[in-house]
Design a protein around this motif. Structure first.
Motif, PDB file in Angstrom:
ATOM      1  N   GLN A 105     103.410  85.158  12.262  1.00 49.83           N
ATOM      2  CA  GLN A 105     104.681  85.288  12.976  1.00 49.83           C
ATOM      3  C   GLN A 105     105.862  85.167  12.009  1.00 49.83           C
ATOM      4  N   LEU A 106     105.692  84.252  11.029  1.00 49.33           N
ATOM      5  CA  LEU A 106     106.751  84.090  10.027  1.00 49.33           C
ATOM      6  C   LEU A 106     106.884  85.357   9.169  1.00 49.33           C
ATOM      7  N   LEU A 107     105.800  86.121   9.064  1.00 48.64           N
ATOM      8  CA  LEU A 107     105.804  87.328   8.230  1.00 48.64           C
ATOM      9  C   LEU A 107     106.303  88.556   8.996  1.00 48.64           C
ATOM     10  N   GLY A 108     106.735  88.329  10.232  1.00 47.45           N
ATOM     11  CA  GLY A 108     107.300  89.457  10.982  1.00 47.45           C
ATOM     12  C   GLY A 108     106.508  89.871  12.204  1.00 47.45           C
ATOM     13  N   GLY A 109     105.484  89.096  12.559  1.00 50.15           N
ATOM     14  CA  GLY A 109     104.693  89.430  13.741  1.00 50.15           C
ATOM     15  C   GLY A 109     103.407  90.126  13.364  1.00 50.15           C
ATOM     16  N   ARG A 110     102.569  90.375  14.385  1.00 48.47           N
ATOM     17  CA  ARG A 110     101.249  90.927  14.071  1.00 48.47           C
ATOM     18  C   ARG A 110     101.033  92.296  14.702  1.00 48.47           C
ATOM     19  N   TYR A 111     100.302  93.120  13.966  1.00 47.46           N
ATOM     20  CA  TYR A 111      99.876  94.424  14.470  1.00 47.46           C
ATOM     21  C   TYR A 111      98.549  94.326  15.210  1.00 47.46           C
ATOM     22  N   ARG A 112      97.754  93.260  14.909  1.00 49.18           N
ATOM     23  CA  ARG A 112      96.399  93.182  15.477  1.00 49.18           C
ATOM     24  C   ARG A 112      96.010  91.725  15.735  1.00 49.18           C
ATOM     25  N   GLU A 113      95.275  91.508  16.840  1.00 43.85           N
ATOM     26  CA  GLU A 113      94.838  90.155  17.204  1.00 43.85           C
ATOM     27  C   GLU A 113      93.490  89.830  16.597  1.00 43.85           C
ATOM     28  N   ARG A 114      92.698  90.872  16.347  1.00 42.07           N
ATOM     29  CA  ARG A 114      91.402  90.707  15.683  1.00 42.07           C
ATOM     30  C   ARG A 114      91.349  91.681  14.516  1.00 42.07           C
ATOM     31  N   VAL A 115      90.641  91.259  13.461  1.00 44.88           N
ATOM     32  CA  VAL A 115      90.534  92.108  12.281  1.00 44.88           C
ATOM     33  C   VAL A 115      89.065  92.483  12.103  1.00 44.88           C
ATOM     34  N   THR A 116      88.816  93.790  11.977  1.00 44.73           N
ATOM     35  CA  THR A 116      87.450  94.279  11.749  1.00 44.73           C
ATOM     36  C   THR A 116      87.074  94.023  10.298  1.00 44.73           C
ATOM     37  N   MET A 117      85.905  93.427  10.095  1.00 43.57           N
ATOM     38  CA  MET A 117      85.472  93.033   8.759  1.00 43.57           C
ATOM     39  C   MET A 117      84.298  93.905   8.311  1.00 43.57           C
ATOM     40  N   VAL A 285      93.348  96.391   1.214  1.00 50.01           N
ATOM     41  CA  VAL A 285      92.022  95.855   1.572  1.00 50.01           C
ATOM     42  C   VAL A 285      91.697  94.743   0.588  1.00 50.01           C
ATOM     43  N   PRO A 286      92.254  93.545   0.797  1.00 50.51           N
ATOM     44  CA  PRO A 286      92.136  92.498  -0.218  1.00 50.51           C
ATOM     45  C   PRO A 286      90.697  92.128  -0.554  1.00 50.51           C
ATOM     46  N   HIS A 287      90.503  91.814  -1.823  1.00 54.05           N
ATOM     47  CA  HIS A 287      89.243  91.224  -2.281  1.00 54.05           C
ATOM     48  C   HIS A 287      89.185  89.817  -1.703  1.00 54.05           C
ATOM     49  N   GLN A 312      87.959  94.908   6.581  1.00 50.45           N
ATOM     50  CA  GLN A 312      88.329  93.981   5.508  1.00 50.45           C
ATOM     51  C   GLN A 312      87.115  93.200   5.013  1.00 50.45           C
ATOM     52  N   GLU A 313      87.180  92.799   3.738  1.00 53.18           N
ATOM     53  CA  GLU A 313      86.013  92.176   3.102  1.00 53.18           C
ATOM     54  C   GLU A 313      85.712  90.782   3.685  1.00 53.18           C
TER      55      GLU A 313
END
Ligand code: CA
Length: 360
Positions: A105-117, A285-287, A312-313
């Motif tokens: 939220q501090l970074l400006g809000g979210r685009y996604r509630e879950r992240v596919t790994m 796509v962070p390591h 994401q990894e």
């Protein structure tokens, strides 16, 4: 608010946990890359701690600059930035806790509630193709719909056994079929010509991304591979700051950037790198090899970024490390839920840090 203490704890898993303490009772959690744990934790204790004591941890950018510029001649990559990463993440955790908001939220809000790994499976150079294929099958059974197989060759074993790599990729592709994505990482183990030749074969079989095909320091070579192939070529786990990523993007011409949040200066610098990547239309796509605090820090950043919508990894759930937390990250159906609690959204379970502390 002032920083009153910074403590590092090396765990039996070699994970380095950083705690930043304040005069208002808030404590922030962070993590550094686990390679060379004793040296990195000593760098935090001896070099960074004296420079951040008394600073307001909510001024994350200023804290970052104090840690970066004063010890400039000691590093600017490697140990220096890995040590900084843990302190920076802990300061963001404090900022979030202070205002009662998750970091995304501090970074400006979210685009996604879950992240596919995607499941990252290593050790390929020591495995037979059928053994790796069995691990891929296991990952699909765990719910993953994207997998990366890593060979761990490194530049010192250049072109050791490309025929086996190809057989392994083919065996794993038989398991995934067209239902799951399969990426390949020779860990810098190919010459340029081998990387291109192998890459064309992987493309024929169906490859999602092609990671660090040649030596990490050979930017001209990476560019040759990226130019020759259609598959997205990725790199970034060997780079640290936005300046190195500028060169990785403009000279090595990678298609996907892979900074590591516990190496490349924490949330503050990794966000700058991600925005730089967005400037050049590069997916982020962070390591990531640290499945708890490091992954949580990444999830907050990933959630807030428009250019982070590929899988994401993830190295998978680690019950021993999950035992550190009251409410560990939740993985199900190939996805992790982005934490919604203040800061990182992770709280240490009482006594857990002591129980997992390395005796060395
Ligand atoms: Ca890799």
């Amino acid at each position: 608010m002032k920083i009153t203490d910074v403590r590092t704890t090396v765990l039996i898993t070699r994970s380095i946990i950083v705690q930043v303490f304040t005069d208002e009772g808030l404590v922030g959690l962070g993590e550094c890359s686990p390679m060379h744990a004793t040296i990195v934790s000593t760098f935090v204790d001896e070099v960074l701690k004296p420079r951040v004591l008394g600073l307001d941890p909510r001024c994350v950018d200023e804290v970052w600059s104090r840690m970066f510029y004063a010890p400039y001649k000691l590093g600017v990559q490697g140990v220096h930035l890995e040590a900084m990463s843990g302190v920076d993440i802990a300061c963001w955790d404090i900022l979030g806790k202070a205002v009662g908001m998750p970091i995304w939220q501090l970074l400006g809000g979210r685009y996604r509630e879950r992240v596919t790994m995607y499941k990252s499976i290593g050790g390929g150079m020591g495995l037979a193709p059928a053994e790796m294929a069995a691990k891929v099958e296991q990952a699909l059974a765990e719910g993953f719909r994207a997998v990366k197989i890593r060979m761990d060759w490194g530049p010192a074993r250049q072109d050791a056994d490309p025929a086996k790599d190809l057989a392994m990729f083919r065996a794993c592709k038989k398991v995934t079929g067209d239902d799951a994505l399969l990426s390949f990482d020779p860990n810098n183990g190919y010459s340029v010509s081998t990387a291109i030749r192998q890459g064309r074969r992987f493309e024929d079989l169906g490859i999602y991304h092609y990671e660090e095909p040649v030596a990490q320091y050979d930017y001209a070579g990476i560019a040759q591979v990226a130019d020759a192939l259609d598959v997205p070529v990725s790199a970034g786990e060997h780079e640290y700051t936005r300046w190195q990523f500028r060169d990785l993007i403009t000279q090595a011409k990678v298609d996907i950037i892979q900074p590591d949040i516990v190496k490349s200066g924490g949330i503050t610098e990794t966000r700058r790198i991600a925005v730089l990547g967005d400037t050049y239309n590069k997916p982020f796509v962070p390591h990531q090899t640290q499945p708890t605090i490091g992954t949580a820090a990444n999830l907050h950043l990933i959630a807030s970024l428009v250019n982070a919508n590929r899988p994401q990894e993830y190295t998978g759930v680690n019950p021993r490390l999950d035992a550190l937390f009251r409410d560990p990250l939740r993985f199900a159906d190939g996805q992790i839920t982005v934490p919604t609690g203040p800061g990182l959204g992770l709280e240490l379970a009482p006594g857990a840090l002591e129980r997992l502390r390395s005796p060395e």
